[in-house]
Enzyme design. Structure first.
Site, PDB file in Angstrom:
ATOM      1  NE  ARG A 191      15.751 -67.871  34.921  1.00  0.00           N
ATOM      2  CZ  ARG A 191      15.441 -66.658  34.463  1.00  0.00           C
ATOM      3  NH1 ARG A 191      16.362 -65.718  34.390  1.00  0.00           N
ATOM      4  NH2 ARG A 191      14.213 -66.351  34.085  1.00  0.00           N
ATOM      5  CG  PHE A 199      27.509 -59.592  35.614  1.00  0.00           C
ATOM      6  CD1 PHE A 199      27.782 -58.234  35.753  1.00  0.00           C
ATOM      7  CD2 PHE A 199      28.507 -60.416  35.102  1.00  0.00           C
ATOM      8  CE1 PHE A 199      29.016 -57.715  35.368  1.00  0.00           C
ATOM      9  CE2 PHE A 199      29.740 -59.903  34.721  1.00  0.00           C
ATOM     10  CZ  PHE A 199      29.996 -58.542  34.850  1.00  0.00           C
ATOM     11  CG  ASP A 252      23.914 -57.777  40.448  1.00  0.00           C
ATOM     12  OD1 ASP A 252      23.556 -58.370  39.407  1.00  0.00           O
ATOM     13  OD2 ASP A 252      23.854 -56.533  40.577  1.00  0.00           O
ATOM     14  CB  ALA A 300      31.072 -58.550  38.139  1.00  0.00           C
ATOM     15  CB  CYS A 330      21.916 -58.624  26.843  1.00  0.00           C
ATOM     16  SG  CYS A 330      22.646 -57.471  28.009  1.00  0.00           S
TER      17      CYS A 330
HETATM   18  N1  SAH Z   1      21.563 -63.176  35.185  1.00  0.00           N
HETATM   19  C1  SAH Z   1      20.485 -62.324  35.623  1.00  0.00           C
HETATM   20  C2  SAH Z   1      20.425 -61.019  34.855  1.00  0.00           C
HETATM   21  C3  SAH Z   1      21.678 -60.159  34.911  1.00  0.00           C
HETATM   22  S1  SAH Z   1      21.439 -58.544  34.326  1.00  0.00           S
HETATM   23  C4  SAH Z   1      19.175 -63.096  35.549  1.00  0.00           C
HETATM   24  O1  SAH Z   1      19.094 -64.138  34.878  1.00  0.00           O
HETATM   25  O2  SAH Z   1      18.207 -62.635  36.140  1.00  0.00           O
HETATM   26  C5  SAH Z   1      22.980 -57.809  34.652  1.00  0.00           C
HETATM   27  C6  SAH Z   1      23.273 -57.533  36.100  1.00  0.00           C
HETATM   28  O3  SAH Z   1      24.603 -57.007  36.195  1.00  0.00           O
HETATM   29  C7  SAH Z   1      22.406 -56.501  36.789  1.00  0.00           C
HETATM   30  O4  SAH Z   1      21.778 -57.107  37.886  1.00  0.00           O
HETATM   31  C8  SAH Z   1      23.355 -55.393  37.277  1.00  0.00           C
HETATM   32  O5  SAH Z   1      23.025 -54.909  38.575  1.00  0.00           O
HETATM   33  C9  SAH Z   1      24.662 -56.125  37.312  1.00  0.00           C
HETATM   34  N2  SAH Z   1      25.880 -55.311  37.148  1.00  0.00           N
HETATM   35  C10 SAH Z   1      26.105 -54.308  36.285  1.00  0.00           C
HETATM   36  N3  SAH Z   1      27.378 -53.872  36.389  1.00  0.00           N
HETATM   37  C11 SAH Z   1      27.976 -54.623  37.334  1.00  0.00           C
HETATM   38  C12 SAH Z   1      29.298 -54.679  37.900  1.00  0.00           C
HETATM   39  N4  SAH Z   1      30.264 -53.873  37.458  1.00  0.00           N
HETATM   40  N5  SAH Z   1      29.544 -55.593  38.843  1.00  0.00           N
HETATM   41  C13 SAH Z   1      28.580 -56.438  39.289  1.00  0.00           C
HETATM   42  N6  SAH Z   1      27.323 -56.435  38.794  1.00  0.00           N
HETATM   43  C14 SAH Z   1      27.018 -55.542  37.829  1.00  0.00           C
END
Ligand code: SAH
Length: 454
Positions: free
Chosen positions: A271, A287, A310, A338, A398
């Protein structure tokens, strides 16, 4: 983090993140604002029942590995698959301490037996005179906590991963500290049966206000025959969110309902690295979960403005709260799929100076790698289209079963298809409180590529 090499395929029992379906089920179906009083009642840990050998930590059986299969274990790899075993001398119960030996009977290591898992023995000690008793677990836990002190991550107002499973020689145990509270994820029956000793050691070392057990990756727990409902194991749960500091920012973390144990600690340094390049840019954080990248870019990075998206309403509520809490008025938060949203932004001809992609785990197994790579290609391809010339792409994965090489090749294909030059500035991994054992490279999962797109 180790970089750029092709690894052997992953085996079951690794990979700290859970999949999108799992995340959404947990974050969307749970009632909002659940508090301590609503948590299920405290229950004792499930079987295995304590046996006399548990306290002594001495072996009840010897597991002999097949000829020519012993080498990884002499190299301290902690997972003994059922297929590597020639025979067992004795009749160990699940959770019993066993010794691992060559087919000729020479001692290799000491571990814990679980007949319900393909990962039949998890190894914890490689010396024959070390019992796996309470003092042993305590010394392992103390060593892990000492490492976080070395890393400068022992500030009580912040958060850190104190124990990272194989990376801390404690296969199947994850412990995160959020301020004065600890959140534990258990993914091995070996650790589930020793929660008392583990909590005693954690209480002695950290003196937390409470220790919470979180559902971990339900898929992984199932592979071990485990069912561990969320509950407060020691002390008290926080009343509402816990606030933690990261540099000049504060995050509200939901320890009882949040994803993972509440926050993506593995992305802490990524970040900041992204924020360093965000100045005056229009940023898209796809996301976004609780707004980690979005708010860091807005405040620390002085981005012009940020759109954070998200699919989980619970996640976007947390992101909105974190943006407000830190005074990031230029962050817009949207709840949307997304894939659909990135397409609609591209169709509308929108442009950004930075696009951050941090999707959930796309590949849960080796068989799903191709499909996962196609999904990564698709979002990265559209992200490149959204970037103005000289824009910054922050692309994460991940999925442990997608290797770093495969991920880079995917980006290379995106460069080819888009006709844009993608210059990689940084190939990053998880923050250092997520150590990876060189004997168990399956523990490496997070990739974060920062690139300039001409
Ligand atoms: N970048 C964040 C972590 C992301 S984890 C941080 O640093 O804290 C991945 C995220 O993707 C989750 O919050 C989940 O809710 C979201 N997610 C999963 N599938 C998705 C989709 N199809 N569209 C949008 N968000 C999605």
């Amino acid at each position: 983090m180790p970089e750029g090499r092709r690894r052997p395929g992953r085996k079951p029992g690794s990979g700290p993140r859970h999949d999108a379906k799992d995340q959404r089920r947990r974050s969307d179906s749970a009632p909002e604002g659940r508090r301590r009083d609503d948590l299920p009642p405290v229950e004792p840990p499930p079987p295995p029942a304590a046996r006399p050998s548990d306290e002594l930590g001495l072996p009840t059986a010897t597991v002999l590995v097949k000829a020519k299969r012993a080498r990884p274990f002499f190299g301290r790899h902690p997972w003994v698959l059922d297929t590597a075993i020639e025979r067992v001398e004795g009749t160990p119960a699940d959770g019993d301490v066993v010794d691992l030996a060559t087919h000729e009977g020479r001692f290799i290591a000491r571990g814990i037996w679980n007949a319900s898992s393909r990962l039949r023995v998890r190894l914890y000690a490689f010396e024959s005179d070390v019992p796996l008793d309470a003092p042993f677990w305590r010394s392992r836990i103390d060593a892990a906590i000492a490492l976080r002190r070395t890393l400068g991550l022992d500030d009580r107002s912040g958060a850190a991963r104190l124990i990272n499973s194989e990376g801390d020689d404690l296969s199947g145990l994850i412990v995160d500290r959020y301020g004065d509270h600890l959140a534990i994820q258990v993914t091995s029956l070996a650790m589930a049966g020793r929660l008392d000793a583990i909590c005693d050691a954690l209480e002695a070392a950290v003196k937390p206000a409470g220790i919470l057990l979180r559902g971990a990756d339900r898929g992984l727990s199932k592979l071990e025959g485990l069912h561990l409902p969320d509950r407060v194991i020691r002390g008290t749960a926080p009343e509402g969110p816990v606030f933690i500091r990261e540099g000049s920012l504060s995050w509200g973390v939901d320890l009882t309902e949040g994803q993972k144990t509440g926050f993506y600690l593995d992305q802490r340094d990524n970040r900041r690295a992204a924020a360093l390049l965000a100045r005056d840019r229009r940023v898209l954080d796809l996301f976004c979960y609780s707004g980690g990248f979005a708010v860091t870019c807005a405040i620390t990075g002085s981005a012009r403005n940020v759109l954070a998206v998200d699919g989980s309403a619970k996640a976007t509520a947390l992101a909105r709260a974190n943006a407000d809490f830190n005074g990031a008025a230029n962050v817009t938060v949207e709840t949307a799929d997304a894939f659909a949203r990135i397409d609609s932004l591209a169709a509308a001809g929108e442009k950004f100076g930075m696009v951050i992609l941090d999707p959930p785990k796309f590949a849960r197994s080796r068989g799903a790698i191709e499909e996962a790579l196609r999904a990564y290609h698709r979002i990265n391809r559209v992200a490149v289209d959204l970037l103005e010339p000289g824009g910054i792409l922050v692309s994460c994965s991940c999925s442990g079963s997608v290797s770093r090489d495969d991920f880079l090749e995917m980006l290379s294909a995106v460069a080819q298809r888009s006709g844009r030059q993608i210059a990689m500035l940084e190939c990053r991994g998880a923050a250092p409180d997520h150590p990876v054992s060189a004997s168990c490279l399956e523990g490496e999962y997070l990739k974060c590529i920062i690139a300039r797109v001409a």
